[in-house]
Design an enzyme around this catalytic site. Structure first.
Site, short mmCIF file in Angstrom:
data_model
loop_
_atom_site.label_atom_id
_atom_site.label_comp_id
_atom_site.label_asym_id
_atom_site.label_seq_id
_atom_site.Cartn_x
_atom_site.Cartn_y
_atom_site.Cartn_z
N HIS A 144 0.82 -1.22 0.00
CA HIS A 144 0.00 0.00 0.00
C HIS A 144 0.85 1.27 0.00
CE1 HIS A 144 0.81 0.81 4.28
NE2 HIS A 144 0.84 -0.51 4.37
N HIS A 153 11.98 -1.40 -12.18
CA HIS A 153 11.72 -2.84 -12.39
C HIS A 153 11.80 -3.53 -11.04
CE1 HIS A 153 12.94 -6.78 -14.68
NE2 HIS A 153 11.95 -6.97 -13.83
C1 LIG Z 1 23.87 -6.80 -7.26
C2 LIG Z 1 24.22 -7.08 -8.70
C3 LIG Z 1 23.55 -6.08 -9.63
C4 LIG Z 1 25.74 -6.96 -8.79
O1 LIG Z 1 26.15 -7.26 -10.07
P1 LIG Z 1 27.71 -7.01 -10.44
O2 LIG Z 1 28.04 -5.56 -10.23
O3 LIG Z 1 27.91 -7.59 -11.82
O4 LIG Z 1 28.49 -7.79 -9.32
P2 LIG Z 1 29.37 -9.13 -9.42
O5 LIG Z 1 28.58 -10.26 -9.98
O6 LIG Z 1 30.65 -8.76 -10.09
O7 LIG Z 1 29.66 -9.46 -7.89
C5 LIG Z 1 30.49 -8.62 -7.09
C6 LIG Z 1 30.53 -9.20 -5.70
O8 LIG Z 1 29.23 -9.01 -5.07
C7 LIG Z 1 28.69 -10.29 -4.70
N1 LIG Z 1 27.26 -10.23 -5.03
C8 LIG Z 1 26.70 -10.00 -6.24
N2 LIG Z 1 25.37 -9.99 -6.15
C9 LIG Z 1 25.08 -10.23 -4.87
C10 LIG Z 1 23.86 -10.35 -4.19
N3 LIG Z 1 22.67 -10.20 -4.83
N4 LIG Z 1 23.88 -10.58 -2.87
C11 LIG Z 1 25.08 -10.73 -2.21
N5 LIG Z 1 26.29 -10.63 -2.82
C12 LIG Z 1 26.27 -10.38 -4.14
C13 LIG Z 1 29.41 -11.32 -5.56
O9 LIG Z 1 29.40 -12.58 -4.94
C14 LIG Z 1 30.78 -10.70 -5.64
O10 LIG Z 1 31.45 -10.95 -4.43
P3 LIG Z 1 33.03 -11.34 -4.44
O11 LIG Z 1 33.71 -10.14 -5.04
O12 LIG Z 1 33.32 -11.53 -2.99
O13 LIG Z 1 33.15 -12.54 -5.28
C15 LIG Z 1 23.76 -8.50 -9.15
O14 LIG Z 1 24.59 -9.52 -8.66
C16 LIG Z 1 22.33 -8.81 -8.78
O15 LIG Z 1 22.01 -9.22 -7.67
N6 LIG Z 1 21.44 -8.60 -9.77
C17 LIG Z 1 20.06 -8.89 -9.68
C18 LIG Z 1 19.67 -9.91 -10.75
C19 LIG Z 1 18.18 -10.13 -10.78
O16 LIG Z 1 17.52 -10.15 -9.78
N7 LIG Z 1 17.66 -10.29 -11.97
C20 LIG Z 1 16.25 -10.47 -12.18
C21 LIG Z 1 15.95 -10.36 -13.63
S1 LIG Z 1 14.24 -10.47 -13.95
#
Ligand SMILES: CC(C)(COP(=O)(O)OP(=O)(O)OC[C@H]1O[C@@H](n2cnc3c(N)ncnc32)[C@H](O)[C@@H]1OP(=O)(O)O)[C@@H](O)C(=O)NCCC(=O)NCCS
Length: 218
Positions: A144, A153
């Site tokens: 709400h 998104h």
């Molecule tokens: C947060 C996010 C945007 C980061 O992406 P990124 O900048 O490419 O980050 P990386 O994959 O390089 O990860 C960097 C570090 O953060 C950590 N990390 C990434 N995403 C994380 C998350 N959601 N929660 C906890 N840690 C996370 C990785 O393990 C990595 O840690 P390390 O350096 O110790 O190995 C991405 O991981 C994420 O969660 N995206 C959401 C995806 C989603 O929900 N999609 C739905 C589509 S409909």
């Protein structure tokens, strides 16, 4: 106003398939797909045209664009692109509808901006307000009085508790939870599974429980 039943979609990947399914459930059809990339068609029997030149060549094959609706079929953290595509379609006189899956639950007091898309099993509760070109993905919940800016998104299974405020182009990752009354600045990214207990400034990515900024990938 009658619901449009002829659509074109910009984006020929997975999100186009999801939108096409909703369109078919409301007895509509997709006339054409557009994409900046050289991609196969996401939809059997529907031609994909490349880029603005492709769009213009398709327009030339149409007598009149009246009654045709256009939507951005682009998921992920790309609210800017969805808004730009909507503006482009609008400039050609296409309708920009709101698309809601019949299995989504939308409060009668909620407001959805043009081009917003609410997918199956999502919930948008009383007095929530969504801007333009938002995606409320499968099983996401917007409680709400949430106020959501343009191009946001909310990914699958994410929860915005009551009275959360999102500025423009915020991306909430799958399964994240944002606690009540939190504000999130424009272009911020909330990682999948995060629990957001404090306000998040514009442009910052946070991850974890409780969510903390991700700085230079750490
Ligand atoms: C947060 C996010 C945007 C980061 O992406 P990124 O900048 O490419 O980050 P990386 O994959 O390089 O990860 C960097 C570090 O953060 C950590 N990390 C990434 N995403 C994380 C998350 N959601 N929660 C906890 N840690 C996370 C990785 O393990 C990595 O840690 P390390 O350096 O110790 O190995 C991405 O991981 C994420 O969660 N995206 C959401 C995806 C989603 O929900 N999609 C739905 C589509 S409909």
């Amino acid at each position: 106003m009658a619901k449009p039943n002829k659509f074109v979609l910009w984006g020929s990947a997975g999100h186009a398939k999801v939108l096409a399914e909703i369109i078919s459930l409301r007895s509509g059809s997709v006339l054409a797909l557009f994409d900046n990339r050289q991609l196969p068609s996401a939809l059997p029997g529907v031609t994909v045209y490349r880029g603005e030149a492709g769009f213009r060549s398709w327009v030339e094959t149409q007598g009149d664009l009246k009654g045709i609706a256009g939507l951005a079929a682009i998921g992920g953290n790309r609210g800017h692109d969805r808004l730009a595509i909507q503006a482009f379609f609008f400039g050609y006189g296409l309708d920009i509808p709101i698309l809601v899956h019949p299995a989504a639950v939308i409060s009668s007091s909620a407001y959805l901006g043009a081009g917003s898309q609410v997918l199956a099993q999502a919930n948008v509760a009383a007095d929530a307000r969504l801007g333009k070109a938002c995606i409320i993905n499968h099983f996401a919940s917007v409680d709400h009085e949430c106020q959501i800016g343009d191009g946001a998104h909310i990914a699958p299974g994410a929860t915005l508790c009551g009275c959360v405020k999102l500025a423009d182009n915020v991306f909430i990752g799958a399964g994240a939870i944002v606690l009540p009354h939190i504000s999130i600045g424009s272009n911020a990214v909330i990682g999948a599974g995060a629990v957001v207990t404090r306000n998040v400034p514009a442009g910052v990515t946070v991850v974890g429980n409780p969510a903390k900024p991700l700085i230079n990938g750490k």
